[in-house]
Scaffold this active site. Sequence first.
Site, PDB file in Angstrom:
ATOM      1  N   HIS A 156      52.256  26.701  50.343  1.00 44.44           N
ATOM      2  CA  HIS A 156      51.705  26.979  51.678  1.00 44.44           C
ATOM      3  C   HIS A 156      52.760  27.190  52.758  1.00 44.44           C
ATOM      4  CE1 HIS A 156      47.382  25.956  50.868  1.00 44.44           C
ATOM      5  NE2 HIS A 156      47.960  25.467  49.794  1.00 44.44           N
ATOM      6  N   ASP A 208      56.849  29.452  60.279  1.00 41.03           N
ATOM      7  CA  ASP A 208      55.570  28.905  59.820  1.00 41.03           C
ATOM      8  C   ASP A 208      55.108  29.698  58.604  1.00 41.03           C
ATOM      9  OD1 ASP A 208      53.175  27.465  59.759  1.00 41.03           O
ATOM     10  OD2 ASP A 208      52.927  27.569  61.940  1.00 41.03           O
TER      11      ASP A 208
HETATM   12  P1  ADP Z   1      49.855  23.324  59.537  1.00 37.80           P
HETATM   13  O1  ADP Z   1      49.239  23.599  58.202  1.00 37.80           O
HETATM   14  O2  ADP Z   1      51.339  23.387  59.531  1.00 37.80           O
HETATM   15  O3  ADP Z   1      49.365  22.080  60.164  1.00 37.80           O
HETATM   16  P2  ADP Z   1      48.218  25.535  60.587  1.00 37.80           P
HETATM   17  O4  ADP Z   1      48.189  26.164  61.933  1.00 37.80           O
HETATM   18  O5  ADP Z   1      48.283  26.480  59.458  1.00 37.80           O
HETATM   19  O6  ADP Z   1      49.425  24.496  60.554  1.00 37.80           O
HETATM   20  O7  ADP Z   1      46.926  24.660  60.407  1.00 37.80           O
HETATM   21  C1  ADP Z   1      46.610  23.641  61.312  1.00 37.80           C
HETATM   22  C2  ADP Z   1      45.145  23.278  61.141  1.00 37.80           C
HETATM   23  O8  ADP Z   1      44.954  22.009  61.761  1.00 37.80           O
HETATM   24  C3  ADP Z   1      44.211  24.255  61.782  1.00 37.80           C
HETATM   25  O9  ADP Z   1      43.097  24.453  60.959  1.00 37.80           O
HETATM   26  C4  ADP Z   1      43.815  23.583  63.099  1.00 37.80           C
HETATM   27  O10 ADP Z   1      42.497  23.833  63.478  1.00 37.80           O
HETATM   28  C5  ADP Z   1      43.983  22.112  62.775  1.00 37.80           C
HETATM   29  N1  ADP Z   1      44.477  21.425  63.978  1.00 37.80           N
HETATM   30  C6  ADP Z   1      45.582  21.677  64.668  1.00 37.80           C
HETATM   31  N2  ADP Z   1      45.696  20.881  65.742  1.00 37.80           N
HETATM   32  C7  ADP Z   1      44.627  20.107  65.731  1.00 37.80           C
HETATM   33  C8  ADP Z   1      44.136  19.052  66.584  1.00 37.80           C
HETATM   34  N3  ADP Z   1      44.781  18.649  67.682  1.00 37.80           N
HETATM   35  N4  ADP Z   1      42.987  18.466  66.267  1.00 37.80           N
HETATM   36  C9  ADP Z   1      42.319  18.869  65.162  1.00 37.80           C
HETATM   37  N5  ADP Z   1      42.701  19.827  64.340  1.00 37.80           N
HETATM   38  C10 ADP Z   1      43.850  20.442  64.602  1.00 37.80           C
HETATM   39  O1  F6P Z   2      50.958  23.607  55.919  1.00 36.12           O
HETATM   40  C1  F6P Z   2      51.780  22.665  55.354  1.00 36.12           C
HETATM   41  C2  F6P Z   2      51.202  21.274  55.339  1.00 36.12           C
HETATM   42  O2  F6P Z   2      52.017  20.391  54.647  1.00 36.12           O
HETATM   43  C3  F6P Z   2      49.859  21.227  54.701  1.00 36.12           C
HETATM   44  O3  F6P Z   2      49.990  21.060  53.325  1.00 36.12           O
HETATM   45  C4  F6P Z   2      49.251  20.058  55.388  1.00 36.12           C
HETATM   46  O4  F6P Z   2      47.868  20.145  55.418  1.00 36.12           O
HETATM   47  C5  F6P Z   2      49.835  20.132  56.779  1.00 36.12           C
HETATM   48  O5  F6P Z   2      51.058  20.766  56.643  1.00 36.12           O
HETATM   49  C6  F6P Z   2      49.910  18.769  57.434  1.00 36.12           C
HETATM   50  O6  F6P Z   2      50.976  18.005  56.913  1.00 36.12           O
HETATM   51  P1  F6P Z   2      50.839  16.527  56.377  1.00 36.12           P
HETATM   52  O7  F6P Z   2      49.949  16.597  55.182  1.00 36.12           O
HETATM   53  O8  F6P Z   2      52.232  16.099  56.030  1.00 36.12           O
HETATM   54  O9  F6P Z   2      50.232  15.741  57.490  1.00 36.12           O
END
Ligand code: ADP
Ligand code: F6P
Length: 464
Positions: free
Chosen positions: A169, A375
């Site tokens: 991912h 990202d």
């Molecule tokens: P990562 O996987 O690195 O966390 P992404 O942007 O791909 O980043 O995914 C983040 C996910 O977490 C999204 O589906 C978003 O809706 C959710 N998210 C991000 N910030 C918040 C928050 N403050 N509260 C709830 N959900 C969140």
């Molecule tokens: O997108 C990368 C990732 O590690 C996802 O696998 C995971 O849902 C998200 O970031 C949040 O990270 P963590 O599981 O370490 O809280």
Amino acid sequence: MTLGPRGLGKGILEFVGLIIVANRAPFRLTPEGPVPAVGGLATALLPVLEAREGTWVAAREEEERRAPAAVKGPVHLELVSIPEKEWRGYYGGFSNRILWPLCHYFLERVELKREFYRDYQRVNWRFADKVLKVWREGDVVFVQDYHLLLLPRLLRERAPRMRIGFFYHIPWPSSGVFRILPWGRALVEGLLGADLIGFHTQEYAENFLRTAAYYGFPVKEDRIRVGDRWARVKAHPLGIDTERFRNLAQDPHIGLQARGLKHLAGTERLILGVDRLDYTKGILERLLAYERFLQSYPQWRGRVSLFQIATPSRTSVGAYRELKRSVDEVVGRILGNFLRADWVPLRYFYQTYTQEELATFYRAADVALITPLRDGMNLVALEYAYTSDSGALVLSNLAGAAQYLKEAFLVNPYDLEGVAQTLDQALRTPVGERRERLTSLKQRIQALDAKTWAERFLASLETA
Ligand code: ADP
Ligand code: F6P
């Protein structure tokens, strides 16, 4: 294990048993019941299994120590118990102080400690034991992400006929960078136990092919030879649950709340940032760019407000705690310099929200400022563009999503002046053009739909 009825016209997932293996469960077990986990992986994969009685294998988290090893929730969950010391080395150490910074090109943050690798190996063994316990001949095993790079090979050694898919991912860095790891070959070999290895973008897939070639594996187009078998490598981007976000976008109650939120901002325009509090997300640089914007474009003072949402994340890792302090400091400085009795230029929310609440923010915002320094994909960008009806998406060209969302306002997140300038441009763009851009973006996001993603991935796995 058979999932759902067998019959004509059914997707491949309904004919085979499916075991998803990931570090995180798609929900956390709290005394009040299951709570959906935050993060791209959980958000995207939960809907895939929810409708089917599949099994999800995940690590048992700290606060779940007393939860039973197998749980019937929205999906059947099998938890892998991990002693605390091993967990620290595997999660806080190898995964998040070695692989995470390395794959996001934060090389100065990589801490090459051998004890981290030993714990990472041990935890991958534990996962292998658990998967082999629940696996039945014919089941497909779908492994997720950088926490489990060694797992496919461990499974292949003990069940040579197992069908194994793997999705990475986060970015796979250039082979020159990956070679920094003393355990690079073992990690690549571990991953090559899978039949099909997916990445968000073509660039990451090519980086992986080159890395495998560097370690001496024969590479032919998108395939890599491992002994007498081939592993296939594919760009297979994962998006969002579009049906869910379409419903949120049309929900009149959320629309009403969004108007309330806009009213709270008290300004003509609302700018929004939503991230986990992670140094890869570029929150600090974004705040500095916003500060630069307020200095360079004084005509916007009093007329715009930035809402920055940051979800607490990986707080056991020092770098994340330090980031929180730095962000707090810059937030304080911007407010100190610009706050007026009649204008709040910035609001900072350090908390987790429900998807409905996030959708309210998305619908209220005129501009989303999504500027990660690196990202894998960035689902927030997709969620915003899909939910908003006339907003503008300002997106980092270093996010995987930028490969697909061509109609976004693309920026280099390191170039603060450039971000400030593009923010001004986005704010001045007429509503007609913003809507046109959003229409195209929505079509592109539709093509990346999460619910059909696993189906398509497993169909590719069949032919791999
Ligand atoms: P990562 O996987 O690195 O966390 P992404 O942007 O791909 O980043 O995914 C983040 C996910 O977490 C999204 O589906 C978003 O809706 C959710 N998210 C991000 N910030 C918040 C928050 N403050 N509260 C709830 N959900 C969140
Ligand atoms: O997108 C990368 C990732 O590690 C996802 O696998 C995971 O849902 C998200 O970031 C949040 O990270 P963590 O599981 O370490 O809280």
